[in-house]
Design an enzyme around this catalytic site. Structure first.
Site, short mmCIF file in Angstrom:
data_model
loop_
_atom_site.label_atom_id
_atom_site.label_comp_id
_atom_site.label_asym_id
_atom_site.label_seq_id
_atom_site.Cartn_x
_atom_site.Cartn_y
_atom_site.Cartn_z
N ARG A 86 -11.20 0.99 57.52
CA ARG A 86 -11.49 -0.13 56.62
C ARG A 86 -10.36 -1.17 56.57
O ARG A 86 -10.49 -2.19 55.89
CB ARG A 86 -11.79 0.41 55.20
CG ARG A 86 -12.98 1.37 55.19
CD ARG A 86 -13.57 1.50 53.82
NE ARG A 86 -13.93 0.19 53.29
CZ ARG A 86 -14.24 -0.04 52.02
NH1 ARG A 86 -14.26 0.96 51.16
NH2 ARG A 86 -14.55 -1.27 51.61
N GLU A 117 -14.79 -4.74 46.91
CA GLU A 117 -13.83 -4.45 45.82
C GLU A 117 -12.58 -3.73 46.33
O GLU A 117 -11.50 -3.88 45.76
CB GLU A 117 -14.52 -3.55 44.79
CG GLU A 117 -13.55 -2.96 43.78
CD GLU A 117 -14.18 -2.03 42.77
OE1 GLU A 117 -14.83 -1.05 43.17
OE2 GLU A 117 -14.02 -2.28 41.59
N ASP A 118 -12.75 -2.93 47.38
CA ASP A 118 -11.63 -2.09 47.81
C ASP A 118 -10.52 -2.88 48.48
O ASP A 118 -9.41 -2.36 48.66
CB ASP A 118 -12.15 -0.98 48.74
CG ASP A 118 -13.00 0.01 47.96
OD1 ASP A 118 -12.63 0.32 46.82
OD2 ASP A 118 -14.05 0.42 48.48
N ASP A 159 -18.25 -0.56 56.33
CA ASP A 159 -18.12 -0.51 54.87
C ASP A 159 -17.77 -1.86 54.23
O ASP A 159 -17.44 -1.90 53.05
CB ASP A 159 -17.03 0.51 54.50
CG ASP A 159 -17.54 1.95 54.55
OD1 ASP A 159 -18.56 2.23 53.90
OD2 ASP A 159 -16.93 2.77 55.26
N ARG A 177 -7.39 7.88 48.83
CA ARG A 177 -7.38 6.49 49.29
C ARG A 177 -6.15 5.70 48.81
O ARG A 177 -5.73 4.75 49.46
CB ARG A 177 -8.64 5.77 48.83
CG ARG A 177 -9.93 6.32 49.41
CD ARG A 177 -9.98 6.15 50.92
NE ARG A 177 -11.18 6.73 51.48
CZ ARG A 177 -12.35 6.10 51.56
NH1 ARG A 177 -12.46 4.88 51.10
NH2 ARG A 177 -13.40 6.70 52.08
N CYS A 202 -18.16 -1.84 43.35
CA CYS A 202 -17.54 -2.01 44.67
C CYS A 202 -18.11 -3.14 45.48
O CYS A 202 -17.49 -3.58 46.45
CB CYS A 202 -17.58 -0.70 45.45
SG CYS A 202 -19.17 0.04 45.49
N HIS A 238 -13.06 7.53 43.96
CA HIS A 238 -12.14 6.55 43.37
C HIS A 238 -12.04 6.76 41.85
O HIS A 238 -12.96 7.31 41.24
CB HIS A 238 -12.68 5.12 43.59
CG HIS A 238 -12.58 4.62 44.98
ND1 HIS A 238 -13.65 4.06 45.64
CD2 HIS A 238 -11.53 4.55 45.83
CE1 HIS A 238 -13.25 3.67 46.85
NE2 HIS A 238 -11.98 3.96 46.99
#
Ligand code: CIR
Length: 255
Positions: A86, A66-67, A61, A131, A248, A161
């Site tokens: 992740r 962005e995450d 991923d 998350r 993202c 999200h």
């Protein structure tokens, strides 16, 4: 001033990505890479200098950069992503941001995905999701209060999200999927609802006065244009199969 967009290459293993709300479908990696390159071209066209961070094969991923960080004008927070698969993504992003910002980090047991953070001026709305947990949100409060930021947790249901459900498309307007988040969480802002036939249409990436937006949602795109906002579309069909959208795939900030 330079506007930077950090991006991250598409992993060979994107087919093994995390999925929460959608069913797994085969992803054409070559097409995903081509679409990602077109997305980067669009970022350039919108005035960004694109800096691509290398991916790692064991992070399916990692294109969803962005995450892994929340970049504010005066500092950046390196997150601790909610999906354990992740967590390894954050270190390379931290190195890429180091020249530009002072860095803070979210620590265990906190978790936070950048996709849950909607920044409006000095207020950060953070989705309470699978998350981003309450520890992560509390840590953001503690880290950012001395910098003059307010952090507000926002309940989200039915999507991955907060920014799957709401993004900002102009100074005064939010694009929202009202099924997943309640507009009353954002007082004082105008709200434009997605077309009901396009449930995934609330994720738009605002850059300057324009928005970068998926080709997949033409009805909502017309609603945005009808509000006088210029829309630049990109086909991100393969990234959407990995439950990703347009915000993202980059971290956009001024340097
Ligand atoms: C995940 O589940 O983490 C990825 N497959 C998709 C992440 C999308 N990120 C985002 O919208 N900010």
């Amino acid at each position: 001033m330079t506007r930077i967009a950090l991006t991250r290459e598409v992993s060979d293993n994107i087919g093994r990505c995390e999925l929460t709300h959608i069913a797994r479908q085969p992803i054409d990696v070559a097409l995903a890479r081509a679409q990602h390159a077109t997305y980067e071209d669009a970022l350039r066209e919108l005035g960004c200098r694109v800096e691509r961070v290398a991916g790692t094969p064991d992070s399916p991923d990692s294109v969803f950069i962005e995450d892994t960080a929340v970049v504010l004008p005066d500092l950046a927070v390196i997150t601790r992503p909610g999906a354990p698969s992740r967590r390894a993504e954050a270190s390379a992003v931290s190195e890429a941001l180091r020249p530009y910002r002072q860095l803070q980090t979210i620590e265990a047991p906190g978790t936070l995905d950048g996709g849950d953070v909607l920044t409006i001026g000095h207020t950060l709305f953070i989705g309470e999701t699978a998350r981003s947990n309450l520890h992560g949100i509390e840590q953001m409060k503690r880290l950012l209060a001395p910098e003059g930021y307010t952090v507000i947790g926002v309940p989200v249901t039915g999507c991955l999200h907060l920014k799957s459900a709401v993004t900002r498309i102009s100074d005064e307007m939010l694009l929202i999927q009202p099924v997943w988040v309640d507009a009353s969480a954002f007082p004082g802002l105008d709200v434009l609802e997605v077309d009901p036939t396009e449930p995934y249409a609330a994720n738009a990436l605002r850059i300057g006065d324009r928005v970068l937006y998926p080709t997949a949602f033409p009805r909502t795109a017309r609603r945005i244009e009808a509000r006088g906002i210029e829309v630049r579309t990109v086909d991100v069909s393969q990234l959407a199969k990995a439950e990703g959208a347009v915000t993202c795939c980059s971290l956009v900030f001024d340097a």
